[in-house]
Design an enzyme around this catalytic site. Structure first.
Site, PDB file in Angstrom:
ATOM      1  N   LYS A 115       0.776  -0.908  -0.013  1.00 22.18           N
ATOM      2  CA  LYS A 115       0.372   0.267   0.118  1.00 22.18           C
ATOM      3  C   LYS A 115       1.010   1.653  -0.181  1.00 22.18           C
ATOM      4  O   LYS A 115       0.635   2.524  -0.163  1.00 22.18           O
ATOM      5  CB  LYS A 115      -0.566  -0.437   1.150  1.00 22.18           C
ATOM      6  N   LYS A 197      -3.452 -10.743  -7.116  1.00 25.26           N
ATOM      7  CA  LYS A 197      -5.049 -11.598  -6.375  1.00 25.26           C
ATOM      8  C   LYS A 197      -6.699 -10.359  -7.083  1.00 25.26           C
ATOM      9  O   LYS A 197      -6.125  -8.831  -7.550  1.00 25.26           O
ATOM     10  CB  LYS A 197      -4.383 -10.727  -4.816  1.00 25.26           C
ATOM     11  N   LYS A 200     -10.300  -4.936  -4.874  1.00 22.90           N
ATOM     12  CA  LYS A 200     -11.313  -4.463  -4.537  1.00 22.90           C
ATOM     13  C   LYS A 200     -10.868  -2.640  -6.055  1.00 22.90           C
ATOM     14  O   LYS A 200     -11.814  -1.863  -6.354  1.00 22.90           O
ATOM     15  CB  LYS A 200     -11.604  -3.318  -3.166  1.00 22.90           C
TER      16      LYS A 200
END
Ligand code: TYM
Length: 334
Positions: A115, A197, A200
């Site tokens: 992130k 992966k 969202k």
């Protein structure tokens, strides 16, 4: 133990639209386990602001997520479904646990590394201590089991380490939680890049199936899923695209990979992709119908929000008060 049952805690972030990965890796198992355990499910809105959010959008998404939990089959009369930000004990315990978690541990977290690479302009302290808030979520309810997808394993290991460390100093304060990882669907990959992966936050909408996608969209996304140039439906690490579609199919139908290989022996990718799409549509249809109905019932949802925040607070407060006492905060004068 609460009400004679072991305790389950889990949560999801109200960031972006939920994907089939969230469903297969977590939500589906939450529903399956909900009778067996005393359950707490947080809409973890406090975690969401570690990435900058538009306030109105966050509020709406948090509510939609709460509705989606119920639409997926969780009964809010039994399972305690609530907003993390409505239970102040989360922030208070997180602060205390921050003082028992090492910088070195947090800097090893792969989610933090990912992130911070993605949001290089906003590497805030909350993003760094994110796993400590997650540990507080789990430990406040003395959870025995935490059903999550494989990507959350590292955070859960850290939770166990911090809880153990605390217990070693102060005695048995926290239950040490176990992760529950489902047999299939623990790691659903992107339909466009099966080495990544399903997420969202993926910018390519074709990479993910969203839980509220209509049947045509789901079928189209499955048909366009990236696969190799072979045509044999084999569950092999060398065929990541087909491997992922088999995982999705198994998570939707409860079948085993070997059974799926036999079922589609000699039938080719085209037919298999159709079957995957149909299985997803069938699984999501009842959820989508309930979701549409629940959206209309404002009073019911408001009642759930209010009652469950109180219920969660009562349980969480018991642990918080115990922890405060253990670390030496002065007693309250009544
Ligand atoms: P979040 O919101 O990213 O994801 C929610 C759940 O979905 C699972 N998941 C997946 N499973 C399989 N395949 C995928 N592609 C996939 N993508 C997501 C996640 O593993 C997770 O179980 N930090 C957590 C939220 C959280 C939490 C908690 C979870 C906060 N506090 C306490 C458990 C207990 C998160 O960001 O999940």
């Amino acid at each position: 133990m609460i009400n004679g049952k072991k305790v389950l805690f889990s949560g999801m972030q109200a960031t972006g639209n939920l994907t089939l990965g969230n469903y297969a890796g977590a939500l589906k198992n939450w529903v399956a386990l909900s009778d067996e355990y005393e359950c707490y499910y947080g809409v973890v809105d406090m975690h969401s602001i570690t990435i900058r959010q538009d306030p109105a959008t966050l509020r709406q998404r948090a509510r939609n997520l709460m509705i989606l939990y119920i639409a997926a089959g969780l009964d809010p009369e039994k399972a305690c479904i609530y907003y993390q930000s409505h239970v102040s004990a989360h922030a208070e315990l997180a602060w205390i646990l921050n003082c028992y978690t090492y910088m070195g541990e947090l800097s090893r977290m792969t989610q933090f590394k990912d992130k911070s690479a993605k949001h290089a302009d906003n590497i805030n302290a909350g993003l760094f201590t994110y796993p400590v808030l997650m540990a507080a979520d789990i430990l406040l309810y003395q959870a025995d089991v935490v059903p999550v997808g494989a990507d959350q394993m590292q955070h859960l290991e850290l939770t166990r380490d911090v809880a153990q460390r605390f217990n070693n100093i102060y005695g048995d304060v926290f239950t040490i939680p176990e992760a529950y990882i489902g047999k299939s669907g623990a790691r659903i990959m992107s339909l466009q890049d099966p080495t990544k992966k399903m997420s969202k936050s993926d910018e390519n909408p074709n990479a993910s199936i969203y839980l509220l996608d209509d049947p045509d969209t789901i079928m189209r996304k499955c048909k366009r899923a990236v696969t190799d140039s072979d045509s044999q439906v084999l569950y092999s690490e060398d065929k990541p695209g087909i491997h992922n579609l088999i995982d999705i199919y198994c998570a939707m139908t409860g079948k085993q990979p070997a059974e799926v290989e036999r079922e589609f022996d000699g039938r080719g990718y085209g037919e298999f992709k159709m079957a995957v799409g149909e299985a997803v549509v069938a699984q999501l249809k009842p959820l989508q119908e309930r979701y549409a109905q629940l959206q209309k019932d404002k009073a019911y949802i408001d009642g759930v929000i209010k009652n469950n925040a109180e219920r969660a607070s009562r349980t969480a407060m018991k642990t918080l008060r115990k922890v405060q006492r253990k670390v030496g905060f002065p007693d309250r004068i009544r």
